[in-house]
Design a protein around this motif. Sequence first.
Motif, PDB file in Angstrom:
ATOM      1  N   ASN A 163     -17.327 -54.984  98.499  1.00 20.75           N
ATOM      2  CA  ASN A 163     -18.302 -56.051  98.346  1.00 20.75           C
ATOM      3  C   ASN A 163     -19.395 -55.918  99.411  1.00 20.75           C
ATOM      4  O   ASN A 163     -19.432 -56.674 100.377  1.00 20.75           O
ATOM      5  CB  ASN A 163     -17.601 -57.416  98.434  1.00 20.75           C
ATOM      6  CG  ASN A 163     -18.546 -58.548  98.142  1.00 20.75           C
ATOM      7  OD1 ASN A 163     -19.588 -58.367  97.542  1.00 20.75           O
ATOM      8  ND2 ASN A 163     -18.170 -59.732  98.590  1.00 20.75           N
ATOM      9  N   ARG A 164     -20.275 -54.910  99.206  1.00 21.25           N
ATOM     10  CA  ARG A 164     -21.350 -54.630 100.153  1.00 21.25           C
ATOM     11  C   ARG A 164     -22.649 -54.454  99.375  1.00 21.25           C
ATOM     12  O   ARG A 164     -22.743 -53.560  98.530  1.00 21.25           O
ATOM     13  CB  ARG A 164     -21.033 -53.373 100.956  1.00 21.25           C
ATOM     14  CG  ARG A 164     -19.883 -53.580 101.929  1.00 21.25           C
ATOM     15  CD  ARG A 164     -19.486 -52.303 102.603  1.00 21.25           C
ATOM     16  NE  ARG A 164     -18.355 -51.714 101.886  1.00 21.25           N
ATOM     17  CZ  ARG A 164     -18.115 -50.415 101.821  1.00 21.25           C
ATOM     18  NH1 ARG A 164     -18.895 -49.553 102.402  1.00 21.25           N
ATOM     19  NH2 ARG A 164     -17.069 -49.977 101.159  1.00 21.25           N
ATOM     20  N   PRO A 165     -23.642 -55.297  99.625  1.00 19.34           N
ATOM     21  CA  PRO A 165     -24.866 -55.273  98.810  1.00 19.34           C
ATOM     22  C   PRO A 165     -25.620 -53.942  98.832  1.00 19.34           C
ATOM     23  O   PRO A 165     -26.082 -53.473  97.798  1.00 19.34           O
ATOM     24  CB  PRO A 165     -25.725 -56.402  99.385  1.00 19.34           C
ATOM     25  CG  PRO A 165     -25.071 -56.847 100.637  1.00 19.34           C
ATOM     26  CD  PRO A 165     -23.667 -56.349 100.638  1.00 19.34           C
ATOM     27  N   GLU A 166     -25.747 -53.328  99.983  1.00 23.17           N
ATOM     28  CA  GLU A 166     -26.509 -52.074 100.044  1.00 23.17           C
ATOM     29  C   GLU A 166     -25.755 -50.916  99.399  1.00 23.17           C
ATOM     30  O   GLU A 166     -26.371 -49.999  98.843  1.00 23.17           O
ATOM     31  CB  GLU A 166     -26.885 -51.733 101.482  1.00 23.17           C
ATOM     32  CG  GLU A 166     -27.956 -52.651 102.057  1.00 23.17           C
ATOM     33  CD  GLU A 166     -29.284 -52.532 101.319  1.00 23.17           C
ATOM     34  OE1 GLU A 166     -29.851 -51.425 101.271  1.00 23.17           O
ATOM     35  OE2 GLU A 166     -29.762 -53.552 100.783  1.00 23.17           O
ATOM     36  N   LEU A 167     -24.431 -50.948  99.453  1.00 23.12           N
ATOM     37  CA  LEU A 167     -23.640 -49.930  98.756  1.00 23.12           C
ATOM     38  C   LEU A 167     -23.930 -50.003  97.263  1.00 23.12           C
ATOM     39  O   LEU A 167     -24.190 -48.990  96.616  1.00 23.12           O
ATOM     40  CB  LEU A 167     -22.144 -50.131  99.019  1.00 23.12           C
ATOM     41  CG  LEU A 167     -21.202 -49.232  98.207  1.00 23.12           C
ATOM     42  CD1 LEU A 167     -21.395 -47.763  98.579  1.00 23.12           C
ATOM     43  CD2 LEU A 167     -19.755 -49.661  98.415  1.00 23.12           C
ATOM     44  N   GLU A 168     -23.891 -51.213  96.714  1.00 27.76           N
ATOM     45  CA  GLU A 168     -24.170 -51.385  95.281  1.00 27.76           C
ATOM     46  C   GLU A 168     -25.591 -50.966  94.942  1.00 27.76           C
ATOM     47  O   GLU A 168     -25.820 -50.326  93.920  1.00 27.76           O
ATOM     48  CB  GLU A 168     -23.912 -52.833  94.850  1.00 27.76           C
ATOM     49  CG  GLU A 168     -22.440 -53.179  94.801  1.00 27.76           C
ATOM     50  CD  GLU A 168     -21.621 -52.250  93.904  1.00 27.76           C
ATOM     51  OE1 GLU A 168     -22.076 -51.911  92.784  1.00 27.76           O
ATOM     52  OE2 GLU A 168     -20.527 -51.841  94.331  1.00 27.76           O
TER      53      GLU A 168
END
Length: 194
Positions: A41-46
């Motif tokens: 649950n990591r925005p930049e990973l997504e």
Amino acid sequence: MAGQRVGYVRVSTLDQNTFRQLDGVDVDRVFEDKASGRDMNRPELEEMIKFVRDGDTVLVHSMDRLARNLDDLRSIVRRLTVKKVRVEFVKERLSFTGDDNAIANLLLNVMGAFAEFERSLIRERQREGIALAKKRGAYRGRTPSLDAARAAELREKAASGVPKAALARDFGISRETVYAYLRSEARTRSPEPG
């Protein structure tokens, strides 16, 4: 035509620096998360996974920067390689393309398992060190993120309906820490005698 070289860096806290992770590595764009790697649950990973295209290369300093456990590591690498994106781990000097042979898949599993094992050893040594320090009376715990006035301000804003994510951002703390402050207030309130 060669694709883009896309970097992904991650640190666990806002005050940690990501600069050294891909220092000296040539990249066209970098996605940076300041979040725990314990889940995906990591925005930049997504955003990075959505951004990359066939022929691109994702460069990551080390496997533990991409994921803290083997299942998540394999899942993320698979999501990227299915899109025909190459994944390179700089520290381990390993690359994965999705067309990998049995040896490459074994290396991913073994190296990922070692990273997960190393992380659990660190946590175990940390717990042992804290227990020994407590016995000596030398352990005082972490310094609170907010002083009493700021904590009261946070609770007041939460009570007025300000979203927890906005509070975390405004106070420079994680949402987990926001909830911890709100729980601690609930515990300190004692019920009225009945």
